[in-house]
Structure formats: structure tokens, C-alpha cells
Enzyme design. Structure first.
Site, PDB file in Angstrom:
ATOM      1  N   ASP A 239       0.838  -1.203   0.000  1.00  0.00           N
ATOM      2  CA  ASP A 239       0.000   0.000   0.000  1.00  0.00           C
ATOM      3  C   ASP A 239       0.875   1.257   0.000  1.00  0.00           C
ATOM      4  O   ASP A 239       1.604   1.504   0.957  1.00  0.00           O
ATOM      5  CB  ASP A 239      -0.910  -0.019   1.236  1.00  0.00           C
ATOM      6  CG  ASP A 239      -2.065   0.944   1.103  1.00  0.00           C
ATOM      7  OD1 ASP A 239      -2.045   1.796   0.191  1.00  0.00           O
ATOM      8  OD2 ASP A 239      -3.003   0.845   1.904  1.00  0.00           O
ATOM      9  N   ASP A 240       0.797   2.031  -1.065  1.00  0.00           N
ATOM     10  CA  ASP A 240       1.548   3.288  -1.192  1.00  0.00           C
ATOM     11  C   ASP A 240       3.065   3.069  -1.294  1.00  0.00           C
ATOM     12  O   ASP A 240       3.843   3.953  -0.912  1.00  0.00           O
ATOM     13  CB  ASP A 240       1.274   4.258  -0.019  1.00  0.00           C
ATOM     14  CG  ASP A 240      -0.170   4.709   0.065  1.00  0.00           C
ATOM     15  OD1 ASP A 240      -0.979   4.308  -0.789  1.00  0.00           O
ATOM     16  OD2 ASP A 240      -0.481   5.476   1.001  1.00  0.00           O
TER      17      ASP A 240
ATOM     18  N   CYS B  69      -6.080   4.470  -3.297  1.00  0.00           N
ATOM     19  CA  CYS B  69      -6.266   3.054  -2.943  1.00  0.00           C
ATOM     20  C   CYS B  69      -7.455   2.361  -3.606  1.00  0.00           C
ATOM     21  O   CYS B  69      -7.286   1.372  -4.314  1.00  0.00           O
ATOM     22  CB  CYS B  69      -6.426   2.915  -1.435  1.00  0.00           C
ATOM     23  SG  CYS B  69      -4.964   3.411  -0.518  1.00  0.00           S
TER      24      CYS B  69
ATOM     25  N   ARG C  96      -7.431  -0.608  -6.522  1.00  0.00           N
ATOM     26  CA  ARG C  96      -7.786  -1.993  -6.178  1.00  0.00           C
ATOM     27  C   ARG C  96      -8.960  -2.499  -7.013  1.00  0.00           C
ATOM     28  O   ARG C  96      -9.005  -3.656  -7.431  1.00  0.00           O
ATOM     29  CB  ARG C  96      -8.107  -2.096  -4.683  1.00  0.00           C
ATOM     30  CG  ARG C  96      -6.840  -2.056  -3.847  1.00  0.00           C
ATOM     31  CD  ARG C  96      -7.044  -1.437  -2.489  1.00  0.00           C
ATOM     32  NE  ARG C  96      -5.790  -0.819  -2.075  1.00  0.00           N
ATOM     33  CZ  ARG C  96      -4.880  -1.432  -1.328  1.00  0.00           C
ATOM     34  NH1 ARG C  96      -5.105  -2.637  -0.874  1.00  0.00           N
ATOM     35  NH2 ARG C  96      -3.741  -0.833  -1.054  1.00  0.00           N
TER      36      ARG C  96
ATOM     37  N   LYS D 136      -5.701  -5.664   3.310  1.00  0.00           N
ATOM     38  CA  LYS D 136      -6.618  -4.523   3.211  1.00  0.00           C
ATOM     39  C   LYS D 136      -7.542  -4.651   2.001  1.00  0.00           C
ATOM     40  O   LYS D 136      -7.081  -4.854   0.884  1.00  0.00           O
ATOM     41  CB  LYS D 136      -5.790  -3.243   3.093  1.00  0.00           C
ATOM     42  CG  LYS D 136      -6.590  -2.008   2.758  1.00  0.00           C
ATOM     43  CD  LYS D 136      -5.697  -0.786   2.803  1.00  0.00           C
ATOM     44  CE  LYS D 136      -6.228   0.321   1.928  1.00  0.00           C
ATOM     45  NZ  LYS D 136      -5.391   1.517   1.995  1.00  0.00           N
TER      46      LYS D 136
ATOM     47  N   HIS E  69     -10.733  -2.404   1.200  1.00  0.00           N
ATOM     48  CA  HIS E  69     -10.989  -1.030   0.769  1.00  0.00           C
ATOM     49  C   HIS E  69     -11.865  -0.900  -0.471  1.00  0.00           C
ATOM     50  O   HIS E  69     -11.681   0.007  -1.288  1.00  0.00           O
ATOM     51  CB  HIS E  69      -9.669  -0.268   0.571  1.00  0.00           C
ATOM     52  CG  HIS E  69      -9.806   1.175   0.958  1.00  0.00           C
ATOM     53  ND1 HIS E  69      -8.775   2.085   0.929  1.00  0.00           N
ATOM     54  CD2 HIS E  69     -10.901   1.859   1.382  1.00  0.00           C
ATOM     55  CE1 HIS E  69      -9.226   3.259   1.320  1.00  0.00           C
ATOM     56  NE2 HIS E  69     -10.495   3.144   1.601  1.00  0.00           N
TER      57      HIS E  69
ATOM     58  N   SER F  58      -8.306   1.869   5.175  1.00  0.00           N
ATOM     59  CA  SER F  58      -6.926   2.295   5.419  1.00  0.00           C
ATOM     60  C   SER F  58      -6.707   2.475   6.918  1.00  0.00           C
ATOM     61  O   SER F  58      -7.636   2.813   7.655  1.00  0.00           O
ATOM     62  CB  SER F  58      -6.640   3.618   4.713  1.00  0.00           C
ATOM     63  OG  SER F  58      -6.707   3.446   3.321  1.00  0.00           O
TER      64      SER F  58
ATOM     65  N   HIS G 103       1.491   2.208   4.090  1.00  0.00           N
ATOM     66  CA  HIS G 103       0.543   3.323   4.263  1.00  0.00           C
ATOM     67  C   HIS G 103       0.707   3.883   5.680  1.00  0.00           C
ATOM     68  O   HIS G 103       0.910   3.124   6.624  1.00  0.00           O
ATOM     69  CB  HIS G 103      -0.874   2.781   4.060  1.00  0.00           C
ATOM     70  CG  HIS G 103      -1.924   3.822   3.883  1.00  0.00           C
ATOM     71  ND1 HIS G 103      -2.314   4.678   4.891  1.00  0.00           N
ATOM     72  CD2 HIS G 103      -2.691   4.151   2.798  1.00  0.00           C
ATOM     73  CE1 HIS G 103      -3.265   5.475   4.440  1.00  0.00           C
ATOM     74  NE2 HIS G 103      -3.514   5.191   3.173  1.00  0.00           N
TER      75      HIS G 103
ATOM     76  N   ASP H  24      -0.337  -0.148  -5.038  1.00  0.00           N
ATOM     77  CA  ASP H  24      -1.606   0.375  -5.550  1.00  0.00           C
ATOM     78  C   ASP H  24      -1.464   1.769  -6.149  1.00  0.00           C
ATOM     79  O   ASP H  24      -2.200   2.169  -7.026  1.00  0.00           O
ATOM     80  CB  ASP H  24      -2.701   0.364  -4.471  1.00  0.00           C
ATOM     81  CG  ASP H  24      -2.340   1.197  -3.256  1.00  0.00           C
ATOM     82  OD1 ASP H  24      -1.158   1.545  -3.080  1.00  0.00           O
ATOM     83  OD2 ASP H  24      -3.253   1.494  -2.454  1.00  0.00           O
ATOM     84  N   ASN H  25      -0.487   2.528  -5.635  1.00  0.00           N
ATOM     85  CA  ASN H  25      -0.267   3.901  -6.140  1.00  0.00           C
ATOM     86  C   ASN H  25       1.097   4.359  -5.648  1.00  0.00           C
ATOM     87  O   ASN H  25       1.752   3.661  -4.861  1.00  0.00           O
ATOM     88  CB  ASN H  25      -1.383   4.852  -5.665  1.00  0.00           C
ATOM     89  CG  ASN H  25      -1.677   4.748  -4.185  1.00  0.00           C
ATOM     90  OD1 ASN H  25      -2.713   4.216  -3.787  1.00  0.00           O
ATOM     91  ND2 ASN H  25      -0.776   5.227  -3.344  1.00  0.00           N
TER      92      ASN H  25
ATOM     93  N   LYS I 282       1.668  10.269  -4.374  1.00  0.00           N
ATOM     94  CA  LYS I 282       0.326   9.703  -4.245  1.00  0.00           C
ATOM     95  C   LYS I 282      -0.755  10.790  -4.358  1.00  0.00           C
ATOM     96  O   LYS I 282      -0.613  11.867  -3.778  1.00  0.00           O
ATOM     97  CB  LYS I 282       0.206   9.024  -2.885  1.00  0.00           C
ATOM     98  CG  LYS I 282      -1.182   8.520  -2.580  1.00  0.00           C
ATOM     99  CD  LYS I 282      -1.290   7.960  -1.187  1.00  0.00           C
ATOM    100  CE  LYS I 282      -2.720   7.478  -0.936  1.00  0.00           C
ATOM    101  NZ  LYS I 282      -2.888   6.848   0.364  1.00  0.00           N
TER     102      LYS I 282
HETATM  103 MG    MG Z   1      -2.607   3.131  -1.442  1.00  0.00          MG
END
Ligand code: MG
Length: 462
Positions: free
Chosen positions: A36-37, A76, A80, A129, A131, A154, A216, A268-269, A290
């Protein structure tokens, strides 16, 4: 779908005619791991010299690494949704992140990769996660996952810190098992559950989706990793993530499944950048972060691993995105894509194997309900941008007039706007963006955040 059923039957018959429960040769396992991130420049194999990531570097050394891999949206939930449905956020309607308690989520009509593979007889698990909506009808068990172990949102979605509300809850299936969850142990607990799933399902083809909560913010590593990295708290959590994935890969080998399993690792980003006291992730020199549609917000790592079936130790140029994972995995499983809907991705197996893709594709990037930027060949056109508020927080979007054009092969940092000398390119790409915008009318219309939160609070779960 008919092909899917036929394959499922073939797999079932195959397992009956051979002694014991045996996998059909055409039914490989799939593990998709999402951080994540995590930034484009956060792994050793992507040029990072501060954070130690030996396990993921080994995965890259044994697999294929992509240099131009993207998310279609830099946050996010849209990312996803794109990964799990193969459809652009503007098509699914998942155009912003979901918030706790809200009543909207990934629509039931969307076919997730888990549902698609389940039709072929796959066992499926979502660990980590989610989301994509928190109400029961939107959770992983309602979207094709046999098992769910993880969190719905998150880890920063605690509006009232003083009252620890809403709480970060750890779920097993639809049951909340820990509230608030101790986030410092999530990485390790996700991995333990993933390993347990692999061993339990070793005789059935499986799809395992592991979406780690880290890196994250707020960052949290287990005591074993806290204070260990020379890159500070961010390095600690990424190094724990790496070690945990190394553990998962070792157990995959120990279960004898390395030759039957494809592993995809991505993010994801792009990263949040942090500040001087707590530096965040690295974009590898790309502009933005992000939440923005600059390259730093959109470009993410992709490692594809399948010893003996995919090349090892190679780096590929060529544009691809999270939207491509659904068609690629579907193809590797021997299935056709559902014919009743549009897919925005393509099977990138030719690219992974070093061949050129059948046709060049434009990639459209969105940050809410509009196309904000387009990539076409080496060109990138920016039509809209997020206004950046205090502490680098992206605010609402605004039009860029006139649009800005960058030539990414010569200017990967997006520094020199060349729109003025390539007006015909700008015009063509703008028309393509308008066309894409007009043909992707989603049924789901997400409410603005305020309304989503209030309606969520006023609508208790049944
Ligand atoms: Mg993310």
C-alpha cells in the site's frame, strides 16, 4: 462463461481420474501481492540504495520486472477496483476511496478476479486490506473470496483519534476478531495466514490476494523490525514487508508449489513523501506523489514471477497497468474473459515474454470522475490536476488550460512542457480522452465524502 464451466468440469474430472486430489496441468496457482503506497523507487531492484529488500530483489532476479507499470488512478480504492475487475475506475464508478461506515461499495454486478477464477474451480482468499466497501454485501466474501482475513479500510481512517473512532478492525470472514487491531503486527499476521492458506490448499488450484496494509501511514512495524533500517520508520516497515514476503516465498517452495504458481508483486499507487523528520517513499526521481497524476503518483513496481514459464532476471520496457492483471491471469488460467462487458486491460503475457504487444494502447488516468491525464506511446498529456494544499495534501481538481504535454522517453521527470510545438498530438490525445470519458459512464455514482460519511452514520448495519 461457458468455457469457464467447461474448464471447471475438466479440472474436476482430471482430479477424479488421477489418484487423490490432483491439479489439472492447465490450472496454475496465482498469488497477487500488493503493497500500500509503496513507491516506484522503494525497492533495491528499482534502484533504492537505502532500504534493504533482498527477498523482493530475488523475486525480480528470478522473474520479470516492468519499468513502465501504472495504476490508472493514484489512490487506494480505484486502484484496487481496477486490479480486481480489469475495468477502469471511470467504468466501475469506484472513483474515490471508500470511508468507514459508508453504504456504497464495489457494485455486485462487477466480476472480480476471485469470482472469475472460482468459476474454474479455484479456491480464493483475500488477506489484508480490502478497501472496496465495508458493508457486508461489499466485503470480500460477497465478491468471490472464500476467505477473508484483514481490514476493510486504510489504517489512517480514524476520524476521532482521541476516542479511537472509527476503529481499525481485523476481520476473519465477516467476523470482527480484534478492535482496534494492533497494526504493528498486521504484516506478519497476514503472511502467517497466507502461508497457512497455501499449505491447506496445496492440492487445489488457488488464487491468493495478499494486500498488505503497509507502508501506508501511520507506519507500524513489529518490535523485531522497529529501529532497524537506516532509512528510519518507513525503511523499517518496508524491510519487514520484504522479509515477510521472503518467508511466504520460502513456504511456497517448501510446499512444492513453486513450479505451479505465478506470483505478481505490485503497489496500488505512488508514495506519500513525508517530511524531513520522517521521510516517506521514493518515486525513483519521478515528479509528484500519491494522489497526483504525475508519474510519481501513478508509476508503481511490477514483478512477475513464474520460474520455467516466465523469463528470469529481465526488465521490460512497455506500458502496462493494474488493469492488465485480470486479463493476464485469466489467460494463464486458460479462461476467456466474460463477454458481456468491456475490459480496459489486455493480456500482457507477450510483453512479459519479451514480444511486442499486438497493438499499442493508450492509458487514461483519472483522479475522480474525469480523465486527468493520458499516456500514448512516449507522450503524456495533462488535462487536469489536483490542487496541492498544506503538507502536500491533494485537494480538488482543476482544468489545465492549455493542456501540458511531456515526452516521457526524453523527459521522464515531466519537466519540459512541449505542447506548443506538438499541437496535433495534443489535439489527438485530448479527443481520445474525451472519447474515453464519454464511453465510460458508470452506473455507480459515488457520493461526495461528506454525504457518504453522514449517510453511513445514519444507516446502521442490519
Ligand atoms: Mg494506497
Amino acid at each position: 462463461m461457458r468455457t469457464s464451466r467447461f474448464l471447471a468440469l475438466t479440472i474436476a474430472l482430471g482430479s477424479m481420474t488421477v489418484a487423490g486430489p490432483h491439479r489439472a496441468p492447465c490450472a496454475p496457482n496465482f498469488i497477487v501481492i500488493v503493497a500500500d503506497d509503496l513507491g516506484f523507487g522503494d525497492l533495491g531492484s528499482y534502484g533504492n540504495t537505502e532500504i534493504r529488500t533482498p527477498a523482493l530483489d530475488r523475486l525480480a532476479a528470478e522473474g520479470v520486472r516492468l519499468k513502465e507499470f501504472y495504476t490508472p488512478a493514484p489512490t487506494c480504492s480505484p486502484a484496487r477496483a481496477a486490479l480486481l475487475t480489469g475495468r477502469h475506475p471511470l467504468r466501475t464508478g469506484v472513483t474515490r476511496v471508500f470511508v468507514p461506515k459508508e453504504v456504497q461499495g464495489l457494485p455486485a454486478e462487477e466480476i472480480t478476479l476471485a469470482e472469475h477464477l472460482k468459476d474454474l474451480g479455484y479456491a480464493t482468499a483475500c488477506i489484508g486490506k480490502w478497501h472496496l466497501g465495508g458493508r457486508k454485501q461489499h466485503r470480500p466474501p460477497s465478491h468471490g473470496f472464500d476467505e477473508f482475513f484483514g481490514v476493510l479500510y486504510s489504517n489512517n481512517m480514524v476520524w476521532l483519534q482521541r476516542f479511537n473512532w472509527p476503529r481499525i478492525e481485523l476481520f476473519d470472514g465477516n467476523r470482527s476478531i480484534e478492535s482496534p487491531a494492533d497494526t504493528s503486527f498486521l504484516t506478519r499476521r497476514y503472511t502467517h495466514r497466507a502461508i497457512e492458506f497455501i499449505h491447506r490448499k496445496r492440492d487445489a488450484p488457488f488464487f491468493l490476494y495478499v494486500a498488505y496494509t503497509m507502508p501506508h501511514i501511520p507506519l507500524a512495524a513489529s518490535p523485531e523490525f522497529t529501529g532497524r533500517s537506516r532509512y528510519g520508520p518507513y525503511g523499517d516497515v518496508v524491510e519487514e514487508l520484504d522479509a515477510s514476503i521472503g518467508h511466504l516465498m520460502a513456504e511456497l517452495q517448501r510446499a512444492g508449489l513453486a513450479g505451479d504458481t505465478y506470483v505478481f508483486f505490485t503497489s496500488d499507487n505512488g508514495p506519500w513523501l513525508g517530511d524531513e523528520s520522517t521521510p516517506g517513499g521514493a518515486t525513483g526521481g519521478l515528479r509528484g506523489f500519491k494522489g497526483t497524476t504525475w508519474e510519481g503518483g501513478l508509476r508503481i513496481p511490477l514483478i512477475a514471477w513464474g520460474p520455467g514459464r516466465l523469463p528470469s532476471g529481465v526488465v521490460r520496457e512497455g506500458v502496462a497497468s493494474l488493469l492488465d492483471l485480470f486479463p493476464t491471469i485469466s489467460g494463464l488460467a486458460g479462461a476467456d474473459l466474460p463477454a458481456d462487458r468491456e475490459y480496459d486491460g489486455a493480456d500482457i503475457l507477450p510483453l512479459l515474454r519479451g514480444k511486442s504487444m499486438p497493438s499499442p494502447r493508450d492509458l487514461f488516468f483519472s483522479n475522480r470522475q474525469e480523465v486527468d491525464a493520458v499516456r500514448s506511446g512516449h507522450w503524456k498529456l495533462h488535462l487536469r490536476e489536483r490542487v496541492i494544499g498544506p503538507q502536500g495534501r491533494p485537494r480538488k481538481s482543476r482544468d489545465i488550460d492549455p493542456p501540458r504535454l511531456y515526452r516521457l522517453d526524453q523527459d521522464p521527470g515531466e519537466e519540459e512542457d512541449v505542447a506548443g510545438s506538438h499541437l496535433e498530438v495534443v489535439s489527438r490525445m485530448r479527443q481520445d480522452a474525451e472519447q474515453f470519458q464519454s464511453e465510460t459512464k458508470a452506473t455507480l455514482k459515488l457520493w461526495p465524502f461528506g454525504r457518504a460519511i453522514i449517510r453511513g452514520l445514519l444507516t446502521p448495519a442490519p
